[in-house]
Design a protein around this motif. Sequence first.
Motif, mmCIF file in Angstrom:
data_model
loop_
_atom_site.group_PDB
_atom_site.id
_atom_site.type_symbol
_atom_site.label_atom_id
_atom_site.label_comp_id
_atom_site.label_asym_id
_atom_site.label_seq_id
_atom_site.Cartn_x
_atom_site.Cartn_y
_atom_site.Cartn_z
ATOM 1 N N PHE A 73 0.839 -1.197 0.000
ATOM 2 C CA PHE A 73 0.000 0.000 0.000
ATOM 3 C C PHE A 73 0.877 1.252 0.000
ATOM 4 C CE2 PHE A 73 -2.408 -3.288 2.199
ATOM 5 C CZ PHE A 73 -3.571 -3.302 1.431
ATOM 6 N N ILE A 74 0.352 2.312 -0.605
ATOM 7 C CA ILE A 74 1.024 3.609 -0.633
ATOM 8 C C ILE A 74 0.164 4.598 0.139
ATOM 9 C CG2 ILE A 74 1.844 5.505 -2.082
ATOM 10 C CD1 ILE A 74 1.991 3.400 -4.379
ATOM 11 N N SER B 205 12.572 11.634 11.211
ATOM 12 C CA SER B 205 11.764 11.006 12.254
ATOM 13 C C SER B 205 10.967 9.810 11.761
ATOM 14 C CB SER B 205 10.792 12.031 12.850
ATOM 15 O OG SER B 205 11.490 13.088 13.460
ATOM 16 N N PHE B 206 10.529 9.844 10.496
ATOM 17 C CA PHE B 206 9.592 8.824 10.027
ATOM 18 C C PHE B 206 10.053 8.051 8.792
ATOM 19 C CE2 PHE B 206 7.122 12.001 12.315
ATOM 20 C CZ PHE B 206 6.467 11.197 13.227
ATOM 21 N N ASN B 207 11.212 8.377 8.235
ATOM 22 C CA ASN B 207 11.727 7.689 7.053
ATOM 23 C C ASN B 207 10.691 7.671 5.918
ATOM 24 O OD1 ASN B 207 13.627 6.363 5.510
ATOM 25 N ND2 ASN B 207 12.997 4.344 6.219
ATOM 26 N N VAL B 208 10.228 8.870 5.554
ATOM 27 C CA VAL B 208 9.236 9.038 4.496
ATOM 28 C C VAL B 208 9.785 9.995 3.443
ATOM 29 C CG1 VAL B 208 7.245 8.590 5.987
ATOM 30 C CG2 VAL B 208 8.117 10.931 5.755
ATOM 31 N N ALA B 209 9.119 10.044 2.303
ATOM 32 C CA ALA B 209 9.468 11.006 1.256
ATOM 33 C C ALA B 209 8.621 12.256 1.451
ATOM 34 C CB ALA B 209 9.204 10.405 -0.117
ATOM 35 N N VAL B 210 9.262 13.424 1.312
ATOM 36 C CA VAL B 210 8.560 14.699 1.483
ATOM 37 C C VAL B 210 8.890 15.593 0.296
ATOM 38 C CG1 VAL B 210 8.205 16.702 2.972
ATOM 39 C CG2 VAL B 210 8.810 14.506 3.998
ATOM 40 N N ALA B 211 7.857 16.198 -0.289
ATOM 41 C CA ALA B 211 8.057 17.122 -1.408
ATOM 42 C C ALA B 211 7.207 18.356 -1.180
ATOM 43 C CB ALA B 211 7.669 16.460 -2.718
ATOM 44 N N GLU B 212 7.695 19.481 -1.710
ATOM 45 C CA GLU B 212 6.988 20.749 -1.571
ATOM 46 C C GLU B 212 6.529 21.223 -2.940
ATOM 47 O OE1 GLU B 212 7.965 25.424 -0.710
ATOM 48 O OE2 GLU B 212 9.529 23.933 -0.437
ATOM 49 N N ASP B 213 5.323 21.781 -2.969
ATOM 50 C CA ASP B 213 4.843 22.434 -4.174
ATOM 51 C C ASP B 213 5.546 23.784 -4.255
ATOM 52 O OD1 ASP B 213 3.480 23.281 -6.373
ATOM 53 O OD2 ASP B 213 1.550 23.499 -5.381
ATOM 54 N N THR C 15 4.589 7.333 1.903
ATOM 55 C CA THR C 15 5.208 6.172 2.537
ATOM 56 C C THR C 15 4.613 4.900 1.935
ATOM 57 O OG1 THR C 15 5.731 5.129 4.661
ATOM 58 C CG2 THR C 15 3.562 6.135 4.466
ATOM 59 N N VAL C 16 5.352 3.807 2.043
ATOM 60 C CA VAL C 16 4.921 2.512 1.504
ATOM 61 C C VAL C 16 5.048 1.471 2.608
ATOM 62 C CG1 VAL C 16 5.384 0.731 -0.213
ATOM 63 C CG2 VAL C 16 5.712 3.131 -0.802
ATOM 64 N N ASN C 17 4.033 0.591 2.708
ATOM 65 C CA ASN C 17 4.064 -0.465 3.714
ATOM 66 C C ASN C 17 3.046 -1.534 3.337
ATOM 67 O OD1 ASN C 17 3.686 -1.864 6.393
ATOM 68 N ND2 ASN C 17 5.143 -0.281 7.003
ATOM 69 N N ASN C 18 3.170 -2.688 3.966
ATOM 70 C CA ASN C 18 2.215 -3.771 3.742
ATOM 71 C C ASN C 18 0.960 -3.639 4.597
ATOM 72 O OD1 ASN C 18 3.763 -5.152 1.853
ATOM 73 N ND2 ASN C 18 4.910 -6.217 3.441
ATOM 74 N N ASN D 137 -1.474 4.636 8.150
ATOM 75 C CA ASN D 137 -2.365 5.641 8.722
ATOM 76 C C ASN D 137 -1.796 6.198 10.031
ATOM 77 O OD1 ASN D 137 -4.660 7.183 8.481
ATOM 78 N ND2 ASN D 137 -5.904 5.785 9.685
ATOM 79 N N LYS D 138 -1.255 5.321 10.862
ATOM 80 C CA LYS D 138 -0.662 5.738 12.138
ATOM 81 C C LYS D 138 0.548 6.649 11.907
ATOM 82 C CE LYS D 138 1.217 3.683 16.347
ATOM 83 N NZ LYS D 138 1.574 2.428 17.006
ATOM 84 N N THR D 139 1.397 6.300 10.951
ATOM 85 C CA THR D 139 2.574 7.115 10.634
ATOM 86 C C THR D 139 2.157 8.497 10.149
ATOM 87 O OG1 THR D 139 3.882 5.170 10.068
ATOM 88 C CG2 THR D 139 4.638 7.265 9.181
#
Length: 92
Positions: A2-3, A35-43, A57-60, A66-68
């Motif tokens: 899931f993404i 803190s969360f090992n996610v991808a972040v992009a700005e408009d 973020t991606v996870n199974n 949702n919690k992250t």
Amino acid sequence: MFIGLCTIDLHIPDSQSLKSKRHVLRSLKDRVRKSFNVAVAEDAEDLWQRTTIAVATVNNDKRHINKTLDHIICLIRGTPSVEILDYRIEII
């Protein structure tokens, strides 16, 4: 697999220039990434006090995604230099 995607509209009330806006956003994006090992992009908007960022973020496990993303919203809400105007969470 899931993404999770969270789009967040932000207001930066103390920003007086694009340079000060970039400084606040760079700090915020770095803190979220570390803190969360996610991808972040700005408009790349040319407004001094408003912007939109996206966090992915991606996870199974949908619940973990949702919690992250909820924790990221809480972290941003606790940042005094920015205000959340609106946010949307999508899980694909």
